[in-house]
Design an enzyme around this catalytic site. Sequence first.
Site, PDB file in Angstrom:
ATOM      1  N   ASP A 180      95.480 102.409 122.545  1.00 44.80           N
ATOM      2  CA  ASP A 180      96.001 103.600 121.870  1.00 44.80           C
ATOM      3  C   ASP A 180      96.496 103.186 120.487  1.00 44.80           C
ATOM      4  O   ASP A 180      97.579 102.618 120.354  1.00 44.80           O
ATOM      5  CB  ASP A 180      97.131 104.244 122.667  1.00 44.80           C
ATOM      6  N   GLU A 182      97.861 103.265 116.567  1.00 46.68           N
ATOM      7  CA  GLU A 182      98.717 104.012 115.647  1.00 46.68           C
ATOM      8  C   GLU A 182      98.159 103.779 114.251  1.00 46.68           C
ATOM      9  O   GLU A 182      97.669 102.688 113.951  1.00 46.68           O
ATOM     10  CB  GLU A 182     100.172 103.551 115.732  1.00 46.68           C
ATOM     11  N   ASP A 280      90.582 107.847 119.478  1.00 50.58           N
ATOM     12  CA  ASP A 280      90.882 106.452 119.132  1.00 50.58           C
ATOM     13  C   ASP A 280      89.637 105.678 118.711  1.00 50.58           C
ATOM     14  O   ASP A 280      89.677 104.926 117.737  1.00 50.58           O
ATOM     15  CB  ASP A 280      91.565 105.759 120.323  1.00 50.58           C
ATOM     16  N   HIS A 337     104.738 107.766 120.591  1.00 52.09           N
ATOM     17  CA  HIS A 337     104.006 107.484 119.347  1.00 52.09           C
ATOM     18  C   HIS A 337     104.111 106.026 118.914  1.00 52.09           C
ATOM     19  O   HIS A 337     103.731 105.693 117.793  1.00 52.09           O
ATOM     20  CB  HIS A 337     104.459 108.402 118.209  1.00 52.09           C
ATOM     21  N   ASP A 342     102.676 104.085 124.360  1.00 51.81           N
ATOM     22  CA  ASP A 342     101.696 105.114 124.710  1.00 51.81           C
ATOM     23  C   ASP A 342     100.636 104.530 125.641  1.00 51.81           C
ATOM     24  O   ASP A 342     100.258 105.141 126.647  1.00 51.81           O
ATOM     25  CB  ASP A 342     101.023 105.658 123.449  1.00 51.81           C
TER      26      ASP A 342
END
Length: 369
Positions: A180, A182, A280, A337, A342
Amino acid sequence: MTDIILVTVTALVGLGTVIFLILNFSRRRTMASASHELQNVAKRMKCSADSSPDRMKQCSPPRHLETEELPCSSGDGPSASGLASSKRETHPNAYKEDKDEKKNFKHGVFKKISRKNGEINQLSKQKIKVMLSELKLDQRGSGDVVKARLKNHFKNQLLGEAGMETTCTQRRYDYICVIDFEATCDEPSPPDYLQEIIEFPVVLLNTHTLEIEESFTHFCKPVINPKLSDFCKVLTSITQAQVDHADTFPVVLNKVKEWMDSKGLGTTHTFAVAADGPWDMNYFLNIQCELSEIPFPEYAKRWVNLSKAFSNFYKTHRMNLLSMLTTLELSFKGRQHRGIDDAKNIARIAIQLLQDGCDLQVNESLQQD
């Protein structure tokens, strides 16, 4: 003779008119359909352009990023994709095996399963929870969740009694690598803003023990927008110092590959990548590889879209991470987040799916122009 010629000409003219009308009608329908499709794509693209990274994952992706349900990865070999090769797809007699599978559905056990499902459909949620308690099974979850859990318990029980394989006796992969990302972001986001990955987490889930065995995470130094916006720092809790002292994305990507190799993923153990949706890989990783001018990693070209698997298994609408946790009556653990947190929560959803009898498999693939 003149009358015959006249009738023939009239008939030909009439036939030509009919053909013209049919072709014109077909062309108009095609144009209308294309126009409608472009409008839908434009609306979805606007949604992604005007949204923050978190909300963007919750938007419906453009149609060219949506994919159909896919079977288990056919696998390109450990060095190519790292995904498990399904015996059915790689077997030289795959077509014959498919026919045999269809014949198996004529087995009497499937009538028993169907009858049991019908009985469970008539039960209230409270009654289902009482039965789950008696069976010492998890009672958490919405009505759809507990119903699917009870159905799959009896399905696996009946299949086992019939001497047939179940998802509990045979896992498709040894490990699932939950990812995941960012990325850099701002609010409002400029139309031409390019998001760069700033955190690359991987959570290693053992499908046999149903435990998170290990995790890996590295920050990445953004190049195009090196200074994080205040919005991004608040949303992700990632600081400017953390990305300033981090390696660039190509270096981090290489470290991820070395870490995977050290775990025997793709060689000693079969594995698949998983995420909570299509974004993603299709968006963040795809764009980042183009920005960094490096090849897209083979192991990430096909993955398990857990949101899709969740909705298909529990018969619900498509949900984001928090909604899936809520439906399972689980609370978010950690900092929302933040990539690694996550990913760990997505892994918890994967564990619940596996416990309830879901056959997690690759169902999404990279969409390239």
